[in-house]
Design a protein around this motif. Structure first.
Motif, PDB file in Angstrom:
ATOM      1  N   LYS A  64       0.818  -1.210   0.000  1.00  0.00           N
ATOM      2  CA  LYS A  64       0.000   0.000   0.000  1.00  0.00           C
ATOM      3  C   LYS A  64       0.857   1.267   0.000  1.00  0.00           C
ATOM      4  N   GLY A  65       2.076   1.137  -0.475  1.00  0.00           N
ATOM      5  CA  GLY A  65       2.993   2.269  -0.454  1.00  0.00           C
ATOM      6  C   GLY A  65       2.532   3.453  -1.279  1.00  0.00           C
ATOM      7  N   GLU A  66       1.812   3.198  -2.365  1.00  0.00           N
ATOM      8  CA  GLU A  66       1.380   4.280  -3.242  1.00  0.00           C
ATOM      9  C   GLU A  66       0.070   4.919  -2.792  1.00  0.00           C
ATOM     10  N   GLU A  67      -0.559   4.374  -1.756  1.00  0.00           N
ATOM     11  CA  GLU A  67      -1.774   4.987  -1.231  1.00  0.00           C
ATOM     12  C   GLU A  67      -1.432   6.223  -0.400  1.00  0.00           C
ATOM     13  N   ASP A  68      -2.420   7.082  -0.208  1.00  0.00           N
ATOM     14  CA  ASP A  68      -2.243   8.235   0.667  1.00  0.00           C
ATOM     15  C   ASP A  68      -1.915   7.765   2.085  1.00  0.00           C
ATOM     16  N   PHE A  69      -1.092   8.549   2.782  1.00  0.00           N
ATOM     17  CA  PHE A  69      -0.643   8.074   4.095  1.00  0.00           C
ATOM     18  C   PHE A  69      -1.763   8.023   5.124  1.00  0.00           C
ATOM     19  N   SER A  70      -2.912   8.623   4.822  1.00  0.00           N
ATOM     20  CA  SER A  70      -4.075   8.477   5.698  1.00  0.00           C
ATOM     21  C   SER A  70      -4.608   7.045   5.709  1.00  0.00           C
TER      22      SER A  70
END
Length: 282
Positions: A269-275
């Motif tokens: 999930k590295g490319e997801e927003d950090f939220s």
């Protein structure tokens, strides 16, 4: 004269859009040509070609490895005549490696401003980011009117690498706040409190912060399209640990957030927003 821009990721696209809306002509270069083929900008064939056409070039890249590539690649920036040229580097760099960029550009006759951006896509589109700059003061003063077109708060720290250090320190707050808000949200839901109402109450209570304000709707909708990615905050917190190690100082509150975002990266999930770290707690 046109402004050059290298690095059209999420933040870079937002800043180029802002520059265009403020009346600047923008010429761009991106390592991945497919990501910019549909954008309404003139595209340079190489970093060298870009800086030969523009007196000022922004870089907004993922990390110091990417910056080094743009500088040192075949037909990179350092292969051009840099006399009277200014590089404004918006990248969040490693606090040690950024010193090499100052030396390399200055040795070629150019000027390098280390200028990391505090803020993500939404404030960038409105010209509301904060920029902290380090470099030659006279170069900063000359570029300040341009920086004010994309940033609301502009700070100058003369010592090279100090701006990068400040950005890493800031992102300790950012990562810690986001992790705490995410855990509070999940805990409140476990207590059968409506998520939207919970976030509204946090927003006027102990959770009140720019982070909560920016991420409330993302948490409600569980829309984790990236404005600032898990990969990016994870990278920054690792650099922060390097900084603390070099100072022989412990970091107490940074360790857990760093590992939470490392877990998100490990889970793909590295490319997801950090939220989206909220998913770990939920």
């Amino acid at each position: 004269m046109a402004i050059g821009f290298i690095g059209l990721g999420n933040l870079g696209k937002a800043i180029t859009q802002r520059l265009t809306e403020m009346g600047e002509e923008v010429i761009v270069y991106n390592r991945n040509k497919d990501k910019i083929k549909d954008l309404p900008y003139t595209i340079a064939s190489s970093p060298k070609a870009l800086i030969e056409e523009c007196e000022t070039v922004f870089m907004c890249l993922f990390d110091s490895l990417a910056v080094n590539e743009i500088l040192s690649m075949e037909n990179g920036i350092l292969s051009a005549n840099l006399k009277s040229k200014t590089i404004i580097d918006l990248t969040t760099n490693h606090y040690e490696t950024v010193l090499n960029f100052h030396y390399a550009v200055n040795d070629k006759g150019g000027d390098y401003l280390e200028s990391p951006v505090f803020g993500s896509v939404a404030p960038a589109l409105q010209g509301l980011v904060t920029i902290v700059t380090a470099g030659k003061e006279e170069v900063f003063n000359a570029c300040k009117p341009l920086l004010e077109k994309i940033g609301k708060e502009i700070f100058f720290l003369k010592e090279p690498s100090s701006a990068s250090k400040m950005k890493l320190i800031n992102n300790l707050c950012l990562g810690s706040f986001m992790a705490t808000i995410a855990e509070c949200t999940a805990l409140g839901e476990a207590c059968n409190i409506d998520k939207a109402k919970l976030l509204e109450i946090l927003g006027v209570g102990g959770g009140q912060s720019l982070v909560l304000k920016a991420k409330t709707q993302k948490l409600i909708d569980e829309d984790f399209s990236a404005h600032f990615s898990n990969d990016a905050i994870n990278k920054d917190l690792h650099c922060l640990q390097d900084l603390a190690y070099s100072l022989k100082r412990p970091l107490y509150t940074a360790a857990v957030p760093k590992e939470l975002f490392s877990k998100m990266k490990m889970d793909g999930k590295g490319e997801e927003d950090f939220s989206s770290v909220y998913q770990l707690f939920k």
